[in-house]
Design an enzyme around this catalytic site. Structure first.
Site, mmCIF file in Angstrom:
data_model
loop_
_atom_site.group_PDB
_atom_site.id
_atom_site.type_symbol
_atom_site.label_atom_id
_atom_site.label_comp_id
_atom_site.label_asym_id
_atom_site.label_seq_id
_atom_site.Cartn_x
_atom_site.Cartn_y
_atom_site.Cartn_z
ATOM 1 N N CYS A 296 48.481 64.103 10.874
ATOM 2 C CA CYS A 296 47.032 64.171 10.649
ATOM 3 C C CYS A 296 46.592 65.608 10.318
ATOM 4 C CB CYS A 296 46.314 63.588 11.854
ATOM 5 S SG CYS A 296 44.674 63.027 11.443
ATOM 6 N N GLU B 18 52.185 59.322 17.786
ATOM 7 C CA GLU B 18 52.245 59.757 19.198
ATOM 8 C C GLU B 18 51.192 59.051 20.051
ATOM 9 O OE1 GLU B 18 50.818 61.323 16.805
ATOM 10 O OE2 GLU B 18 49.107 62.474 17.523
ATOM 11 N N HIS C 164 48.753 58.708 13.585
ATOM 12 C CA HIS C 164 49.232 59.323 14.835
ATOM 13 C C HIS C 164 50.265 58.440 15.539
ATOM 14 C CE1 HIS C 164 46.090 62.476 15.293
ATOM 15 N NE2 HIS C 164 45.379 61.638 14.564
#
Ligand code: GLN
Length: 194
Positions: A79, A171, A169
């Site tokens: 990002c 994560e 994302h």
């Protein structure tokens, strides 16, 4: 293997959690001297690219990181991290690290559609969960860049040699496969370096 995660701002802790889940050692990069630690790869997390860039410059870390990436250090930008890597950000005047041959657009989905979840294909793997938060997308890529994900005709993940970038994302999901993909890139690079 040791992965450094830029920890000036944004979603860095979540990356460290993913790496730990893969039994990979990770450490936070908070100041210039952290860049002296042995590092096999680096993650530039999501957050706010302009703020991260300003902090990198103020803390005198910018040039070191840029040089390491240019010298082949494997890097994964998510990002805001993608925006830092992009050679050009079309709707933004500052230039960032600019090591990756992609043209990106910041906050590309507009205010209303800025954040959403979907699933898509990543490097031939179907049904990957994608979390977008005020995300950029990639408008165009150079000839050595491999496109890894496209959503609604927009490129949202790409790789160029030692550089991996996603507009979303990974994560913030519990799916470890994209981090695994990066770790594999790091392994390949280290094999070459020996
Ligand atoms: N919109 C942010 C930027 O421009 C990126 C958002 C994110 O990293 N989740 O830097």
């Amino acid at each position: 293997m040791q992965i450094g995660v830029l920890a000036l701002q944004g979603a860095f802790y979540e990356h460290i959690k993913m790496l730990k889940a893969l039994n990979v050692e990770a450490f936070e990069i908070r100041q210039k001297k952290d860049l002296d630690k042995p590092m096999d790869g680096i993650i530039l997390p999501g957050g706010e690219s302009t703020t991260m860039y300003k902090l990198l410059t103020d803390l005198d870390m910018f040039e070191v990181i840029k040089k390491e990436i240019q010298a082949g250090l494997p890097v994964f930008g998510t990002c805001a991290g993608l925006l830092l890597l992009a050679k050009k950000v079309n709707n933004h005047t500052s230039s960032y690290i600019q090591t990756m041959d992609i043209v990106a657009k910041k906050n590309a989905y507009g205010r209303q559609l800025g954040s959403f979840n979907t699933t898509g294909n990543f490097a031939g793997i179907d049904n990957m969960p994608f979390v977008f938060i005020r995300a950029p997308f990639i408008e165009s890529v150079g000839k050595n860049v491999e496109v890894l994900s496209v959503i609604d005709n927009m490129i949202v993940a790409a790789k160029e040699d030692n550089q991996l970038a996603t507009a979303f994302h990974p994560e913030l999901t519990d799916d470890l496969r994209i981090h695994k993909y990066f770790i594999e890139m790091v392994r390949q690079y280290n094999k070459k370096a020996i």
